[in-house]
Design a protein around this motif. Structure first.
Motif, PDB file in Angstrom:
ATOM      1  N   PRO A   1      98.703  97.347  -0.766  1.00 45.61           N
ATOM      2  CA  PRO A   1      97.296  97.283  -0.349  1.00 45.61           C
ATOM      3  C   PRO A   1      97.057  97.858   1.046  1.00 45.61           C
ATOM      4  N   ILE A   2      96.139  98.811   1.119  1.00 43.53           N
ATOM      5  CA  ILE A   2      95.868  99.449   2.408  1.00 43.53           C
ATOM      6  C   ILE A   2      94.362  99.466   2.706  1.00 43.53           C
ATOM      7  N   GLY A   3      93.993  98.780   3.762  1.00 38.82           N
ATOM      8  CA  GLY A   3      92.592  98.777   4.171  1.00 38.82           C
ATOM      9  C   GLY A   3      92.343  99.936   5.129  1.00 38.82           C
ATOM     10  N   VAL A   4      91.181 100.567   4.983  1.00 41.79           N
ATOM     11  CA  VAL A   4      90.798 101.609   5.934  1.00 41.79           C
ATOM     12  C   VAL A   4      89.798 100.993   6.898  1.00 41.79           C
ATOM     13  N   GLN A   5      90.128 101.042   8.174  1.00 39.62           N
ATOM     14  CA  GLN A   5      89.199 100.464   9.152  1.00 39.62           C
ATOM     15  C   GLN A   5      88.350 101.561   9.796  1.00 39.62           C
ATOM     16  N   LEU A   6      87.046 101.401   9.687  1.00 43.82           N
ATOM     17  CA  LEU A   6      86.106 102.407  10.201  1.00 43.82           C
ATOM     18  C   LEU A   6      85.392 101.873  11.436  1.00 43.82           C
ATOM     19  N   PHE A   7      85.062 102.785  12.353  1.00 44.34           N
ATOM     20  CA  PHE A   7      84.186 102.366  13.445  1.00 44.34           C
ATOM     21  C   PHE A   7      83.106 103.404  13.675  1.00 44.34           C
ATOM     22  N   ASP A   8      81.953 102.944  13.987  1.00 39.95           N
ATOM     23  CA  ASP A   8      80.796 103.728  14.433  1.00 39.95           C
ATOM     24  C   ASP A   8      79.608 102.762  14.424  1.00 39.95           C
ATOM     25  N   HIS A   9      78.444 103.265  14.782  1.00 44.38           N
ATOM     26  CA  HIS A   9      77.259 102.388  14.775  1.00 44.38           C
ATOM     27  C   HIS A   9      76.163 102.968  13.888  1.00 44.38           C
ATOM     28  N   ARG A  10      76.432 104.168  13.317  1.00 47.55           N
ATOM     29  CA  ARG A  10      75.386 104.805  12.490  1.00 47.55           C
ATOM     30  C   ARG A  10      75.629 104.476  11.028  1.00 47.55           C
ATOM     31  N   PRO A  11      74.705 103.722  10.419  1.00 48.92           N
ATOM     32  CA  PRO A  11      74.931 103.307   9.030  1.00 48.92           C
ATOM     33  C   PRO A  11      75.241 104.485   8.113  1.00 48.92           C
ATOM     34  N   ASP A  12      74.561 105.618   8.268  1.00 50.40           N
ATOM     35  CA  ASP A  12      74.793 106.727   7.332  1.00 50.40           C
ATOM     36  C   ASP A  12      76.196 107.310   7.464  1.00 50.40           C
ATOM     37  N   SER A  13      76.683 107.394   8.697  1.00 49.06           N
ATOM     38  CA  SER A  13      78.057 107.893   8.896  1.00 49.06           C
ATOM     39  C   SER A  13      79.049 106.909   8.284  1.00 49.06           C
ATOM     40  N   MET A  14      78.768 105.631   8.460  1.00 56.01           N
ATOM     41  CA  MET A  14      79.680 104.614   7.924  1.00 56.01           C
ATOM     42  C   MET A  14      79.704 104.681   6.396  1.00 56.01           C
TER      43      MET A  14
ATOM     44  N   LYS B   1      84.261 108.283   1.244  1.00 59.49           N
ATOM     45  CA  LYS B   1      85.449 109.153   1.299  1.00 59.49           C
ATOM     46  C   LYS B   1      86.730 108.309   1.233  1.00 59.49           C
ATOM     47  N   ALA B   2      86.746 107.225   1.992  1.00 58.00           N
ATOM     48  CA  ALA B   2      87.948 106.383   2.028  1.00 58.00           C
ATOM     49  C   ALA B   2      88.186 105.721   0.668  1.00 58.00           C
ATOM     50  N   GLU B   3      87.113 105.292   0.027  1.00 57.63           N
ATOM     51  CA  GLU B   3      87.273 104.677  -1.302  1.00 57.63           C
ATOM     52  C   GLU B   3      87.846 105.705  -2.284  1.00 57.63           C
ATOM     53  N   LEU B   4      87.286 106.910  -2.250  1.00 50.28           N
ATOM     54  CA  LEU B   4      87.758 107.958  -3.166  1.00 50.28           C
ATOM     55  C   LEU B   4      89.224 108.312  -2.892  1.00 50.28           C
ATOM     56  N   SER B   5      89.649 108.148  -1.649  1.00 44.94           N
ATOM     57  CA  SER B   5      91.035 108.488  -1.299  1.00 44.94           C
ATOM     58  C   SER B   5      92.013 107.383  -1.674  1.00 44.94           C
ATOM     59  N   GLY B   6      91.495 106.231  -2.104  1.00 44.67           N
ATOM     60  CA  GLY B   6      92.409 105.179  -2.574  1.00 44.67           C
ATOM     61  C   GLY B   6      92.468 103.946  -1.713  1.00 44.67           C
TER      62      GLY B   6
ATOM     63  N   LEU C   1      90.435  98.343   0.425  1.00 47.53           N
ATOM     64  CA  LEU C   1      89.153  97.800   0.897  1.00 47.53           C
ATOM     65  C   LEU C   1      88.744  98.555   2.148  1.00 47.53           C
ATOM     66  N   ILE C   2      87.500  98.346   2.553  1.00 43.16           N
ATOM     67  CA  ILE C   2      87.009  98.962   3.795  1.00 43.16           C
ATOM     68  C   ILE C   2      86.754  97.857   4.811  1.00 43.16           C
ATOM     69  N   ASP C   3      87.311  98.034   5.995  1.00 42.88           N
ATOM     70  CA  ASP C   3      87.068  97.078   7.073  1.00 42.88           C
ATOM     71  C   ASP C   3      86.228  97.763   8.149  1.00 42.88           C
ATOM     72  N   ILE C   4      85.282  97.006   8.683  1.00 45.76           N
ATOM     73  CA  ILE C   4      84.428  97.567   9.730  1.00 45.76           C
ATOM     74  C   ILE C   4      84.811  96.941  11.065  1.00 45.76           C
ATOM     75  N   ASN C   5      85.085  97.815  12.025  1.00 46.32           N
ATOM     76  CA  ASN C   5      85.520  97.339  13.335  1.00 46.32           C
ATOM     77  C   ASN C   5      84.323  96.926  14.179  1.00 46.32           C
ATOM     78  N   MET C   6      84.267  95.636  14.516  1.00 44.03           N
ATOM     79  CA  MET C   6      83.214  95.149  15.418  1.00 44.03           C
ATOM     80  C   MET C   6      83.866  94.387  16.570  1.00 44.03           C
ATOM     81  N   GLY C   7      85.051  94.856  16.971  1.00 46.71           N
ATOM     82  CA  GLY C   7      85.737  94.125  18.032  1.00 46.71           C
ATOM     83  C   GLY C   7      86.370  95.009  19.083  1.00 46.71           C
ATOM     84  N   CYS C   8      86.469  96.306  18.802  1.00 49.95           N
ATOM     85  CA  CYS C   8      87.224  97.161  19.729  1.00 49.95           C
ATOM     86  C   CYS C   8      86.577  97.177  21.110  1.00 49.95           C
ATOM     87  N   PRO C   9      87.325  96.772  22.160  1.00 51.41           N
ATOM     88  CA  PRO C   9      86.746  96.691  23.502  1.00 51.41           C
ATOM     89  C   PRO C   9      86.790  98.011  24.265  1.00 51.41           C
TER      90      PRO C   9
END
Ligand SMILES: Cc1cc2nc3c(=O)[nH]c(=O)nc-3n(C[C@H](O)[C@H](O)[C@H](O)COP(=O)(O)O)c2cc1C
Length: 330
Positions: free
Chosen positions: A76-89, A95-100, A103-111
């Protein structure tokens, strides 16, 4: 400590089950494909994460190697994404789902300032409505589960982690990992496991506790304090790819795990170096330096070995140093 159960995530059509409740942190600059391959030797069923991926770059067609490599991942491999623009996310998550991605994780902690200044990572902790919108839109756009990794807030005075997490749950997050520090704290002080326990009490979705877990004893203490559904391990696993498997084994099967001896640490470093060099050429040595420096510790002669390894001018010299050390240890 309550018995840990497999974690079921319904997804949006594609469900997932986490059989191992000890999870490897996403670690930028560390948790690349080669590191993950080593982690899986001891923890084949654990959920691992890519290093965080810039969603905007992925949308524009850059940095695709991190998701293209997913096809070779054997667990199991989660892809962690970061950005603030919903459309980019959304675009990056598709793309990440299609690549396998598992799950998708959204980063809301990176300082890191470079990221939070632009509105991504921990900056979303100050924007609960935008954070929810991102989760809602991404969850609707893909069929695999969407999870979120948060800190306790931007700073202690302004944050309300329970309300923030509840908002994410309402928006469709299926699991939340909580690093028990605020953004302002960085990595200082101690992780506040009590605060994680309050989030766990208030939410229905699984909660993963993160922060300052270095061994099985810490993991048990953290699970007892937080009542979380699992734990995530970050810094302690750097240079110790066996740690996720070790903690899982000690938690679940109550078995004592024999930590790697000097010979094994040196041969692991040699393997890691060779894998990096065969993939990245001479640059592989630069990446391997930090890993070798973390792994080759705690045995007689390790300090001299580290001293020489950081000074090795090319992969051949570094390989020779490790091979000579192995002969000495035999
Ligand atoms: C070198 C390094 C890189 C990190 N990269 C990421 C990352 O890409 N995404 C993320 O969510 N957290 C990242 N973190 C935070 C960790 O995942 C984790 O939340 C934090 O280190 C606390 O857990 P620990 O006490 O077990 O290390 C990083 C931490 C470190 C030290």
């Amino acid at each position: 400590m309550n018995e840990l159960s497999p974690i079921f995530l319904p997804g949006n059509g594609t469900s997932r089950c986490l059989e191992c409740q000890v999870i490897q942190s996403p670690l930028a600059g560390v948790s690349d494909q080669i590191f993950r391959k080593l982690v899986r030797r001891w923890a084949p069923k654990a959920l691992l994460f890519t290093e965080m991926v810039n969603a905007k770059s992925l949308e524009l067609g850059h940095g695709e190697e991190k998701v293209n490599e997913l096809a070779e991942e054997i667990g199991p491999i989660g892809v962690q994404l970061f950005d603030h623009r919903p459309d980019s996310m959304i675009d990056a998550a598709i793309k990440a789902e299609l690549s396998g991605a598992f799950l998708i994780d959204i980063n809301m902690g990176c300082p890191v300032k470079k990221i939070s200044k632009k509105g991504g990572g921990s900056a979303l902790l100050k924007e609960p409505e935008l954070a929810q919108l991102i989760v809602k839109k991404v969850s609707k756009a893909i069929s695999i589960p969407v999870t979120v990794k948060i800190r306790l807030g931007w700073c202690e005075t302004t944050s309300n982690p329970v309300s923030f997490a509840l908002g994410l749950q309402d928006a469709g997050a299926q699991l939340i990992t909580v690093h028990g520090r605020t953004r302002k704290q960085g990595f200082s002080g101690y992780a506040n496991w009590e605060a994680i326990s309050k989030i766990k009490k208030s939410l229905d979705i699984p909660i993963i506790a993160n922060g300052d877990i270095k061994n099985a004893r810490d993991a048990i203490n953290c699970l007892e304090t937080t009542n979380a559904d699992g734990v995530m391990i970050g810094r302690a696993s750097m240079g110790a790819p066996w740690l996720i498997g070790q903690i899982n084994e000690e938690l679940k099967n109550k078995k004592t795990f024999k930590p790697p001896d000097a010979k094994m640490k040196v041969s692991l470093s040699l393997e890691h170096l060779k894998l990096l060099v065969s993939k990245k050429g001479n640059h592989g040595l630069l990446i391997a330096r930090k890993h070798m420096n973390w792994t080759c510790r705690g045995f007689q002669g390790s300090s001299a070995l580290r001293h020489n390894l950081v000074r090795a001018k090319n992969p051949k010299d570094a390989i020779k140093l490790l091979e000579d050390e192995l002969i000495k240890l035999n």
